[in-house]
Design a protein around this motif. Sequence first.
Motif, PDB file in Angstrom:
ATOM      1  N   VAL A  56       0.855  -1.197   0.000  1.00 39.04           N
ATOM      2  CA  VAL A  56       0.000   0.000   0.000  1.00 39.04           C
ATOM      3  C   VAL A  56       0.886   1.240   0.000  1.00 39.04           C
ATOM      4  O   VAL A  56       0.641   2.215  -0.724  1.00 39.04           O
ATOM      5  CB  VAL A  56      -0.951  -0.007   1.220  1.00 39.04           C
ATOM      6  N   PHE A  57       1.948   1.210   0.796  1.00 38.08           N
ATOM      7  CA  PHE A  57       2.879   2.344   0.881  1.00 38.08           C
ATOM      8  C   PHE A  57       3.458   2.656  -0.503  1.00 38.08           C
ATOM      9  O   PHE A  57       3.450   3.809  -0.956  1.00 38.08           O
ATOM     10  CB  PHE A  57       4.004   2.004   1.858  1.00 38.08           C
ATOM     11  N   THR A  58       3.946   1.619  -1.209  1.00 36.34           N
ATOM     12  CA  THR A  58       4.579   1.888  -2.502  1.00 36.34           C
ATOM     13  C   THR A  58       3.545   2.236  -3.573  1.00 36.34           C
ATOM     14  O   THR A  58       3.835   3.023  -4.479  1.00 36.34           O
ATOM     15  CB  THR A  58       5.462   0.704  -2.971  1.00 36.34           C
ATOM     16  N   GLU A  59       2.331   1.690  -3.470  1.00 33.32           N
ATOM     17  CA  GLU A  59       1.294   2.069  -4.435  1.00 33.32           C
ATOM     18  C   GLU A  59       0.924   3.552  -4.271  1.00 33.32           C
ATOM     19  O   GLU A  59       0.676   4.253  -5.245  1.00 33.32           O
ATOM     20  CB  GLU A  59       0.041   1.191  -4.269  1.00 33.32           C
ATOM     21  N   LYS A  60       0.911   4.015  -3.031  1.00 39.44           N
ATOM     22  CA  LYS A  60       0.626   5.439  -2.796  1.00 39.44           C
ATOM     23  C   LYS A  60       1.765   6.305  -3.337  1.00 39.44           C
ATOM     24  O   LYS A  60       1.548   7.414  -3.826  1.00 39.44           O
ATOM     25  CB  LYS A  60       0.370   5.702  -1.311  1.00 39.44           C
ATOM     26  N   MET A  61       2.987   5.795  -3.242  1.00 38.13           N
ATOM     27  CA  MET A  61       4.122   6.498  -3.854  1.00 38.13           C
ATOM     28  C   MET A  61       3.949   6.580  -5.360  1.00 38.13           C
ATOM     29  O   MET A  61       4.219   7.615  -5.978  1.00 38.13           O
ATOM     30  CB  MET A  61       5.429   5.783  -3.538  1.00 38.13           C
ATOM     31  N   ARG A  62       3.527   5.470  -5.965  1.00 33.47           N
ATOM     32  CA  ARG A  62       3.300   5.453  -7.410  1.00 33.47           C
ATOM     33  C   ARG A  62       2.297   6.552  -7.803  1.00 33.47           C
ATOM     34  O   ARG A  62       2.539   7.321  -8.741  1.00 33.47           O
ATOM     35  CB  ARG A  62       2.769   4.071  -7.823  1.00 33.47           C
ATOM     36  N   GLU A  63       1.172   6.605  -7.088  1.00 34.16           N
ATOM     37  CA  GLU A  63       0.151   7.631  -7.384  1.00 34.16           C
ATOM     38  C   GLU A  63       0.740   9.027  -7.259  1.00 34.16           C
ATOM     39  O   GLU A  63       0.493   9.904  -8.090  1.00 34.16           O
ATOM     40  CB  GLU A  63      -1.031   7.486  -6.416  1.00 34.16           C
ATOM     41  N   LYS A  64       1.542   9.232  -6.213  1.00 35.82           N
ATOM     42  CA  LYS A  64       2.129  10.549  -5.965  1.00 35.82           C
ATOM     43  C   LYS A  64       3.039  10.970  -7.121  1.00 35.82           C
ATOM     44  O   LYS A  64       2.975  12.098  -7.605  1.00 35.82           O
ATOM     45  CB  LYS A  64       2.896  10.533  -4.642  1.00 35.82           C
ATOM     46  N   VAL A  65       3.895  10.043  -7.575  1.00 32.36           N
ATOM     47  CA  VAL A  65       4.842  10.382  -8.650  1.00 32.36           C
ATOM     48  C   VAL A  65       4.109  10.638  -9.965  1.00 32.36           C
ATOM     49  O   VAL A  65       4.467  11.550 -10.720  1.00 32.36           O
ATOM     50  CB  VAL A  65       5.904   9.272  -8.836  1.00 32.36           C
ATOM     51  N   LEU A  66       3.076   9.853 -10.250  1.00 33.21           N
ATOM     52  CA  LEU A  66       2.334  10.057 -11.494  1.00 33.21           C
ATOM     53  C   LEU A  66       1.639  11.417 -11.496  1.00 33.21           C
ATOM     54  O   LEU A  66       1.506  12.053 -12.540  1.00 33.21           O
ATOM     55  CB  LEU A  66       1.322   8.927 -11.721  1.00 33.21           C
ATOM     56  N   ASN A  67       1.219  11.878 -10.322  1.00 36.22           N
ATOM     57  CA  ASN A  67       0.569  13.191 -10.225  1.00 36.22           C
ATOM     58  C   ASN A  67       1.562  14.335 -10.070  1.00 36.22           C
ATOM     59  O   ASN A  67       1.290  15.471 -10.455  1.00 36.22           O
ATOM     60  CB  ASN A  67      -0.417  13.219  -9.038  1.00 36.22           C
ATOM     61  N   ASN A  68       2.709  14.032  -9.471  1.00 37.88           N
ATOM     62  CA  ASN A  68       3.696  15.077  -9.175  1.00 37.88           C
ATOM     63  C   ASN A  68       5.090  14.462  -9.347  1.00 37.88           C
ATOM     64  O   ASN A  68       5.719  14.049  -8.380  1.00 37.88           O
ATOM     65  CB  ASN A  68       3.475  15.577  -7.735  1.00 37.88           C
ATOM     66  N   ARG A 155      20.644 -10.218   7.773  1.00 40.43           N
ATOM     67  CA  ARG A 155      19.180 -10.160   7.699  1.00 40.43           C
ATOM     68  C   ARG A 155      18.736 -10.227   6.245  1.00 40.43           C
ATOM     69  O   ARG A 155      19.431  -9.760   5.340  1.00 40.43           O
ATOM     70  CB  ARG A 155      18.635  -8.859   8.321  1.00 40.43           C
ATOM     71  N   ALA A 156      17.570 -10.805   6.036  1.00 42.44           N
ATOM     72  CA  ALA A 156      17.010 -10.874   4.683  1.00 42.44           C
ATOM     73  C   ALA A 156      15.542 -10.465   4.720  1.00 42.44           C
ATOM     74  O   ALA A 156      14.767 -10.972   5.546  1.00 42.44           O
ATOM     75  CB  ALA A 156      17.140 -12.286   4.124  1.00 42.44           C
ATOM     76  N   GLY A 157      15.186  -9.551   3.850  1.00 43.89           N
ATOM     77  CA  GLY A 157      13.781  -9.194   3.653  1.00 43.89           C
ATOM     78  C   GLY A 157      13.218 -10.050   2.528  1.00 43.89           C
ATOM     79  O   GLY A 157      13.847 -10.198   1.479  1.00 43.89           O
ATOM     80  N   VAL A 158      12.043 -10.623   2.762  1.00 45.78           N
ATOM     81  CA  VAL A 158      11.422 -11.500   1.760  1.00 45.78           C
ATOM     82  C   VAL A 158       9.993 -11.029   1.530  1.00 45.78           C
ATOM     83  O   VAL A 158       9.255 -10.749   2.481  1.00 45.78           O
ATOM     84  CB  VAL A 158      11.409 -12.974   2.239  1.00 45.78           C
ATOM     85  N   GLY A 159       9.597 -10.951   0.258  1.00 50.11           N
ATOM     86  CA  GLY A 159       8.240 -10.534  -0.066  1.00 50.11           C
ATOM     87  C   GLY A 159       7.755 -11.202  -1.338  1.00 50.11           C
ATOM     88  O   GLY A 159       8.547 -11.690  -2.138  1.00 50.11           O
ATOM     89  N   VAL A 160       6.436 -11.221  -1.514  1.00 49.04           N
ATOM     90  CA  VAL A 160       5.829 -11.645  -2.779  1.00 49.04           C
ATOM     91  C   VAL A 160       4.901 -10.516  -3.193  1.00 49.04           C
ATOM     92  O   VAL A 160       3.884 -10.265  -2.534  1.00 49.04           O
ATOM     93  CB  VAL A 160       5.063 -12.976  -2.629  1.00 49.04           C
ATOM     94  N   VAL A 161       5.281  -9.826  -4.276  1.00 53.62           N
ATOM     95  CA  VAL A 161       4.595  -8.574  -4.617  1.00 53.62           C
ATOM     96  C   VAL A 161       4.258  -8.520  -6.109  1.00 53.62           C
ATOM     97  O   VAL A 161       4.845  -9.237  -6.920  1.00 53.62           O
ATOM     98  CB  VAL A 161       5.464  -7.345  -4.247  1.00 53.62           C
ATOM     99  N   LYS A 162       3.325  -7.640  -6.447  1.00 51.34           N
ATOM    100  CA  LYS A 162       3.071  -7.351  -7.856  1.00 51.34           C
ATOM    101  C   LYS A 162       4.257  -6.568  -8.407  1.00 51.34           C
ATOM    102  O   LYS A 162       4.840  -5.751  -7.679  1.00 51.34           O
ATOM    103  CB  LYS A 162       1.800  -6.500  -8.014  1.00 51.34           C
ATOM    104  N   PRO A 163       4.623  -6.763  -9.668  1.00 49.04           N
ATOM    105  CA  PRO A 163       5.739  -5.996 -10.227  1.00 49.04           C
ATOM    106  C   PRO A 163       5.553  -4.488 -10.074  1.00 49.04           C
ATOM    107  O   PRO A 163       6.519  -3.755  -9.838  1.00 49.04           O
ATOM    108  CB  PRO A 163       5.752  -6.400 -11.706  1.00 49.04           C
ATOM    109  N   SER A 164       4.312  -4.020 -10.169  1.00 45.94           N
ATOM    110  CA  SER A 164       4.051  -2.580 -10.074  1.00 45.94           C
ATOM    111  C   SER A 164       4.295  -2.024  -8.680  1.00 45.94           C
ATOM    112  O   SER A 164       4.378  -0.807  -8.485  1.00 45.94           O
ATOM    113  CB  SER A 164       2.609  -2.269 -10.494  1.00 45.94           C
ATOM    114  N   SER A 165       4.423  -2.918  -7.676  1.00 47.33           N
ATOM    115  CA  SER A 165       4.671  -2.451  -6.307  1.00 47.33           C
ATOM    116  C   SER A 165       6.137  -2.094  -6.070  1.00 47.33           C
ATOM    117  O   SER A 165       6.470  -1.479  -5.060  1.00 47.33           O
ATOM    118  CB  SER A 165       4.245  -3.517  -5.294  1.00 47.33           C
TER     119      SER A 165
END
Length: 198
Positions: A56-68, A155-165
């Motif tokens: 959600v955090f990165t999707e909101k970033m995406r919206e922000k960059v597309l607008n500004n 340490r390792a961060g592991v995630g399963v995400v949509k490419p757009s995220s």
Amino acid sequence: MLDEFNLVVATYRQRENDCISELWFFASEIGDKSLDASKTGLPSLVVAKTSLDPEVFTEKMREKVLNNPWFFRYILKITPVHVTVPATVEEIERAALSLATAKISPSETYKVDVHIRLSELRREEIIDAIASHLQNKVSLEEPDKVIVVEVIGDRAGVGVVKPSSIISIEKLRREARKLRGRSQSEGEEGSPSPENSH
């Protein structure tokens, strides 16, 4: 460095503190009052822990960059992860397969994206450990989901995400320019000619 993080952020060399400030500012704007962030000991790399879902955090970033497109000056790329584990092949494999079971449906394609820093772990070993247990088809070009592994020291961060995220600010700026160009040309086509507008 934070032991628990769910965002891995690339920035410019010697701009890590500015990047952290930018993360805090944006987090407070979208309602995350308790974001924690730290340097990693590596140049150009920061980790953060948002109280929001990291996607959600990165999707909101995406919206922000597309607008500004020029809102972010120091963040270059941001990758969300879901869990942090000790950086061993076994722990990474366990975390990745648990997330994959929950987040990748049988018909979806995937790829494994591994970044290793300050560690002797081998990328191929991690990819094999995960992929050998999955029945889904691999798609390196256009996967439905990306299994992200970000190793930083022990340490390792592991995630399963949509490419757009996974957000690349420069790519998004280019996308924003294209969208602006398209909407301007559509606006011109739809607008009355000057002599007919009186």
